[in-house]
Motif scaffolding. Structure first.
Motif, short mmCIF file in Angstrom:
data_model
loop_
_atom_site.label_atom_id
_atom_site.label_comp_id
_atom_site.label_asym_id
_atom_site.label_seq_id
_atom_site.Cartn_x
_atom_site.Cartn_y
_atom_site.Cartn_z
N GLY A 95 51.84 27.09 75.01
CA GLY A 95 51.16 27.39 76.27
C GLY A 95 51.84 26.75 77.47
N VAL A 96 52.36 25.54 77.29
CA VAL A 96 53.09 24.87 78.38
C VAL A 96 54.32 25.70 78.77
CG1 VAL A 96 54.35 22.80 79.08
CG2 VAL A 96 52.30 22.58 77.66
N GLY A 97 55.06 26.13 77.75
CA GLY A 97 56.26 26.93 78.02
C GLY A 97 55.93 28.28 78.64
N TYR A 98 54.86 28.90 78.14
CA TYR A 98 54.46 30.21 78.68
C TYR A 98 54.12 30.11 80.16
CZ TYR A 98 51.48 34.14 79.85
OH TYR A 98 50.91 35.22 80.49
N MET A 99 53.30 29.14 80.52
CA MET A 99 52.89 29.01 81.92
C MET A 99 54.08 28.67 82.83
SD MET A 99 49.78 29.90 82.00
CE MET A 99 48.28 29.99 81.01
N ALA A 100 55.00 27.86 82.31
CA ALA A 100 56.21 27.56 83.09
C ALA A 100 57.02 28.83 83.32
CB ALA A 100 57.05 26.51 82.35
N LYS A 101 57.09 29.67 82.31
CA LYS A 101 57.81 30.94 82.47
C LYS A 101 57.13 31.83 83.49
CE LYS A 101 59.88 34.70 79.86
NZ LYS A 101 60.41 35.08 78.54
N MET A 102 55.80 31.84 83.48
CA MET A 102 55.06 32.68 84.43
C MET A 102 55.22 32.17 85.87
SD MET A 102 53.91 35.16 82.65
CE MET A 102 52.58 35.98 83.55
N VAL A 103 55.47 30.88 86.03
CA VAL A 103 55.79 30.35 87.37
C VAL A 103 57.06 31.03 87.88
CG1 VAL A 103 56.57 28.31 88.65
CG2 VAL A 103 54.66 28.11 87.04
N LEU A 104 58.05 31.17 87.01
CA LEU A 104 59.32 31.77 87.41
C LEU A 104 59.21 33.29 87.60
CD1 LEU A 104 61.74 29.79 85.06
CD2 LEU A 104 61.17 29.33 87.45
N GLN A 108 47.39 36.03 77.64
CA GLN A 108 46.19 35.70 78.42
C GLN A 108 44.98 36.56 78.06
OE1 GLN A 108 48.93 34.83 82.15
NE2 GLN A 108 46.79 34.57 82.71
N VAL A 109 45.19 37.83 77.85
CA VAL A 109 44.05 38.69 77.52
C VAL A 109 43.62 38.50 76.07
CG1 VAL A 109 43.22 41.06 77.30
CG2 VAL A 109 44.59 40.39 79.28
N VAL A 110 44.58 38.63 75.14
CA VAL A 110 44.22 38.61 73.72
C VAL A 110 44.15 37.19 73.15
CG1 VAL A 110 44.89 39.40 71.41
CG2 VAL A 110 45.16 40.92 73.37
N LEU A 111 45.25 36.44 73.21
CA LEU A 111 45.28 35.14 72.54
C LEU A 111 44.38 34.10 73.22
CD1 LEU A 111 49.05 34.88 71.53
CD2 LEU A 111 47.10 35.53 70.11
N GLU A 112 44.36 34.07 74.55
CA GLU A 112 43.48 33.09 75.20
C GLU A 112 42.02 33.53 75.12
OE1 GLU A 112 44.69 30.13 77.70
OE2 GLU A 112 46.25 31.30 78.68
N ALA A 136 40.69 35.16 82.32
CA ALA A 136 40.19 36.01 83.39
C ALA A 136 41.30 36.42 84.36
CB ALA A 136 39.07 35.28 84.16
N THR A 137 42.25 35.53 84.58
CA THR A 137 43.37 35.84 85.47
C THR A 137 44.23 36.96 84.88
OG1 THR A 137 43.43 33.59 86.32
CG2 THR A 137 45.42 34.91 86.62
N GLY A 138 44.49 36.89 83.58
CA GLY A 138 45.26 37.95 82.93
C GLY A 138 44.58 39.30 83.02
N VAL A 139 43.27 39.31 82.76
CA VAL A 139 42.49 40.56 82.86
C VAL A 139 42.56 41.11 84.27
CG1 VAL A 139 40.18 41.55 82.71
CG2 VAL A 139 40.93 39.93 80.96
N HIS A 140 42.39 40.23 85.26
CA HIS A 140 42.41 40.66 86.66
C HIS A 140 43.78 41.25 87.05
CE1 HIS A 140 41.71 40.63 90.99
NE2 HIS A 140 42.85 39.98 91.13
N GLN A 141 44.85 40.58 86.65
CA GLN A 141 46.19 41.05 87.04
C GLN A 141 46.51 42.42 86.43
OE1 GLN A 141 48.21 36.98 86.25
NE2 GLN A 141 49.48 37.93 87.80
#
Length: 299
Positions: free
Chosen positions: A87-96, A157-161, A196-201
């Motif tokens: 999750g740390v790596g995923y969110m860092a990637k989403m920053v980029l 974000q939608v499925v796994l989270e 919720a953020t994933g669903v919204h996007q």
């Protein structure tokens, strides 16, 4: 297999390293990590896993039962650790991958959530767990290497989270350790925001054909892991009892009520997908019977 985003293969620095001291200060925790428990704690009872329904477990010796339950507990806790690491790596990637200043800030905050969760769960280990590349973690590691943002949002974000919210609630409500219960409960608000953020996007997303195919293939592979039942738990029984014949395995899956339990999980996953997966993908998955669990004899 490259897993640079997941961080599964990243080494750890020594406890006396200056960077470790700075990290401890930032986390407001003592320099020497305090052990939560001595020995091998059992956070979840046999009943949580359904082992009380399994004849082979009930007939096992006290030592065999202890081994099986210890492995099952460690498997659960270790999975949480590696999922939060990813999750740390995923969110860092989403920053980029962010497409606005606000999105970059938001995912930076989400990365901090995941980093906090990882450090909190790390306190329940005497030493950092070794990475065991099981099918789910291998799948997750490969998934995070993709640059298909629609695929990442959908799967993580939608499925796994979304799945994680239900899973952590269940783990917390059945946990026998107050500190771990509180830790897992503290994850829920952040996990809900990420989901919720994933669903919204994705509500206004313009999918291309490649993304639709990528999402379908990833969902199909993930759902099959649920369809085949609790493979890791059966492996834990085998590690404690010794060789299991095909008949033994079939009996265990039957007594664990695999079809009922897996159907409940598949129903939950389908309900999550209704709000964040294009209808044409859901239809394809249903046509392929991806929401129907395998019977015990096929697990």
């Amino acid at each position: 297999m490259t897993q640079s985003i997941s961080g599964f293969m990243l080494p750890s620095i020594s406890s006396g390293d200056r960077l470790q001291r700075i990290l401890n200060s930032a986390l407001n925790r003592p320099g020497e990590k305090e052990s939560v428990d001595h020995g091998q704690p059992l956070y979840w009872p046999a009943e949580y896993f359904g082992l009380n329904q399994v004849t082979l477990f009930q007939q096992a010796s006290a030592e065999e039962k202890s081994t099986i339950l210890a492995i099952a507990n460690q498997d659960l806790l270790t999975e949480i650790y590696w999922v939060e690491q990813a999750g740390v790596g995923y969110m860092a990637k989403m920053v980029l991958l962010a497409e606005s200043k606000e999105e970059r800030i938001l995912y930076s905050l989400f990365a901090a959530d995941e980093a906090q969760h990882l450090c909190q769960i790390e306190q329940f280990f005497q030493q950092k767990p070794e990475f065991n590349q099981d099918s789910f973690l291998s799948f997750m590691g490969q998934l995070l290497e993709s640059n298909d943002k629609a695929l990442l949002l959908t799967m993580v974000q939608v499925v796994l989270e979304g799945w994680g919210l239900s899973h952590y609630r269940s783990l917390a409500s059945h946990c026998q350790n107050d500190r771990l219960t509180a830790t897992l409960q503290s994850f829920l608000a952040a996990e809900a925001r990420h989901h919720a953020t994933g669903v919204h996007q994705l509500q206004t997303w313009s999918y291309d054909q490649l993304s639709l195919e990528n999402i379908y293939q990833a969902l199909r592979e993930f759902l099959q892991m649920v369809q085949v039942g609790p493979q890791r738990l059966v492996k834990a029984i085998e590690q404690g009892k010794g060789y299991l014949s095909p008949g033994d395995r079939r009996q265990i899956f039957t007594q664990l009520q695999t079809e009922v339990q897996s159907q409940n999980k598949l129903n939950l996953l389908r309900s999550l997908m209704v709000h964040g997966v294009p209808p044409e993908i859901l239809s394809r998955l249903e046509e392929q019977q991806c929401f129907i669990p395998y019977p015990a004899e096929l697990c």
